[in-house]
Design an enzyme around this catalytic site. Structure first.
Site, PDB file in Angstrom:
ATOM      1  CE  LYS A 184     131.435   8.336 -43.489  1.00 33.57           C
ATOM      2  NZ  LYS A 184     131.864   9.268 -44.527  1.00 33.57           N
ATOM      3  CB  SER A 228     133.413   5.720 -52.745  1.00 33.41           C
ATOM      4  OG  SER A 228     134.171   6.781 -53.256  1.00 33.41           O
ATOM      5  CG  HIS A 285     136.342  11.259 -55.621  1.00 30.57           C
ATOM      6  ND1 HIS A 285     136.490   9.949 -55.229  1.00 30.57           N
ATOM      7  CD2 HIS A 285     135.209  11.714 -55.017  1.00 30.57           C
ATOM      8  CE1 HIS A 285     135.499   9.627 -54.403  1.00 30.57           C
ATOM      9  NE2 HIS A 285     134.704  10.667 -54.268  1.00 30.57           N
ATOM     10  NE  ARG A 302     127.416  11.653 -56.223  1.00 33.61           N
ATOM     11  CZ  ARG A 302     128.125  11.029 -55.285  1.00 33.61           C
ATOM     12  NH1 ARG A 302     128.939  10.058 -55.620  1.00 33.61           N
ATOM     13  NH2 ARG A 302     127.999  11.345 -54.025  1.00 33.61           N
TER      14      ARG A 302
HETATM   15  P1  ADP Z   1     131.302   9.291 -52.272  1.00 32.55           P
HETATM   16  O1  ADP Z   1     131.458   8.207 -51.246  1.00 32.55           O
HETATM   17  O2  ADP Z   1     129.875   9.714 -52.508  1.00 32.55           O
HETATM   18  O3  ADP Z   1     132.049   9.035 -53.538  1.00 32.55           O
HETATM   19  P2  ADP Z   1     133.126  11.161 -50.898  1.00 32.55           P
HETATM   20  O4  ADP Z   1     132.853  11.628 -49.512  1.00 32.55           O
HETATM   21  O5  ADP Z   1     134.321  10.342 -51.075  1.00 32.55           O
HETATM   22  O6  ADP Z   1     131.820  10.555 -51.532  1.00 32.55           O
HETATM   23  O7  ADP Z   1     133.159  12.398 -51.893  1.00 32.55           O
HETATM   24  C1  ADP Z   1     133.845  13.595 -51.720  1.00 32.55           C
HETATM   25  C2  ADP Z   1     133.180  14.640 -52.600  1.00 32.55           C
HETATM   26  O8  ADP Z   1     133.188  14.195 -53.960  1.00 32.55           O
HETATM   27  C3  ADP Z   1     131.712  14.920 -52.272  1.00 32.55           C
HETATM   28  O9  ADP Z   1     131.490  16.314 -52.433  1.00 32.55           O
HETATM   29  C4  ADP Z   1     130.962  14.121 -53.302  1.00 32.55           C
HETATM   30  O10 ADP Z   1     129.705  14.686 -53.579  1.00 32.55           O
HETATM   31  C5  ADP Z   1     131.896  14.266 -54.490  1.00 32.55           C
HETATM   32  N1  ADP Z   1     131.722  13.218 -55.478  1.00 32.55           N
HETATM   33  C6  ADP Z   1     131.801  11.890 -55.304  1.00 32.55           C
HETATM   34  N2  ADP Z   1     131.591  11.228 -56.452  1.00 32.55           N
HETATM   35  C7  ADP Z   1     131.354  12.182 -57.403  1.00 32.55           C
HETATM   36  C8  ADP Z   1     131.032  12.150 -58.787  1.00 32.55           C
HETATM   37  N3  ADP Z   1     130.884  10.990 -59.438  1.00 32.55           N
HETATM   38  N4  ADP Z   1     130.865  13.325 -59.421  1.00 32.55           N
HETATM   39  C9  ADP Z   1     130.976  14.490 -58.750  1.00 32.55           C
HETATM   40  N5  ADP Z   1     131.263  14.597 -57.438  1.00 32.55           N
HETATM   41  C10 ADP Z   1     131.447  13.462 -56.769  1.00 32.55           C
END
Ligand code: ADP
Length: 157
Positions: free
Chosen positions: A41, A128, A17, A90
């Site tokens: 959620k 996450s 992030h 990703r």
């Molecule tokens: P996650 O639970 O998959 O980490 P979130 O809802 O917290 O997802 O993620 C917010 C945004 O950050 C989404 O657009 C998700 O695709 C992106 N994201 C999460 N992890 C990564 C990563 N490792 N690289 C790039 N983008 C990411």
């Protein structure tokens, strides 16, 4: 003055992030990180905890702010006059999900554009949910999240 938003659950925030935030803030004049609070959620961290962790992680960056949202993300963007939403991608599975979501958002709010940013290869498998799982087994989190998040995870488990 171009403002953009980066919405997500951030449960918890990871280096993946942070990388998207850092790269977005160098493209846009202002970036608002939007922490989603969806009542349907189940989260590990409360909205307040996620807000506090994220705020601490971005505090050096003057053009980045963090806010909570318990409504539709596009509604918050409309209220704040933000026309760009950044999403991290990703892999093709993310792209497939994200492109459908962006089309739904476009139907709701034609004035808002979603922009996809591909992950850095080192964060390709970082999500996450995997971080939470690893933390539950007391695995090494140092390559995945900053120390403050690792400490918060240790306290949870
Ligand atoms: P996650 O639970 O998959 O980490 P979130 O809802 O917290 O997802 O993620 C917010 C945004 O950050 C989404 O657009 C998700 O695709 C992106 N994201 C999460 N992890 C990564 C990563 N490792 N690289 C790039 N983008 C990411």
């Amino acid at each position: 003055m171009i403002r953009a938003a980066f919405p997500g659950s951030f449960d918890p925030p990871t280096f993946g992030h942070i990388d998207i935030i850092e790269r977005s803030r160098s493209i846009f004049d202002e970036l608002v990180v939007v922490i989603a609070e969806n009542k349907q959620k189940q989260y590990l961290f409360s909205a307040k905890e996620r807000l506090e962790m994220m705020s601490e992680m971005v505090k050096e960056w003057k053009n980045v702010s963090v806010t909570l949202c318990d409504t539709l993300i596009v509604e918050l963007l409309k209220r704040q006059g933000i026309k760009i939403m950044v999403r991290g991608v990703r892999n093709v599975t993310d792209f497939s999900y994200e492109s459908e979501l962006s089309m739904m958002n476009k139907a709701l709010s034609p004035g808002i554009e979603t922009i996809f940013m591909t992950t850095r290869p080192e964060y390709l498998v970082l999500r996450s949910s995997s971080v939470r799982e690893l933390a539950a087994f007391h695995g090494d989190l140092s390559a995945l999240v900053p120390p403050l998040v690792a400490a918060a995870l240790q306290a949870k488990f």
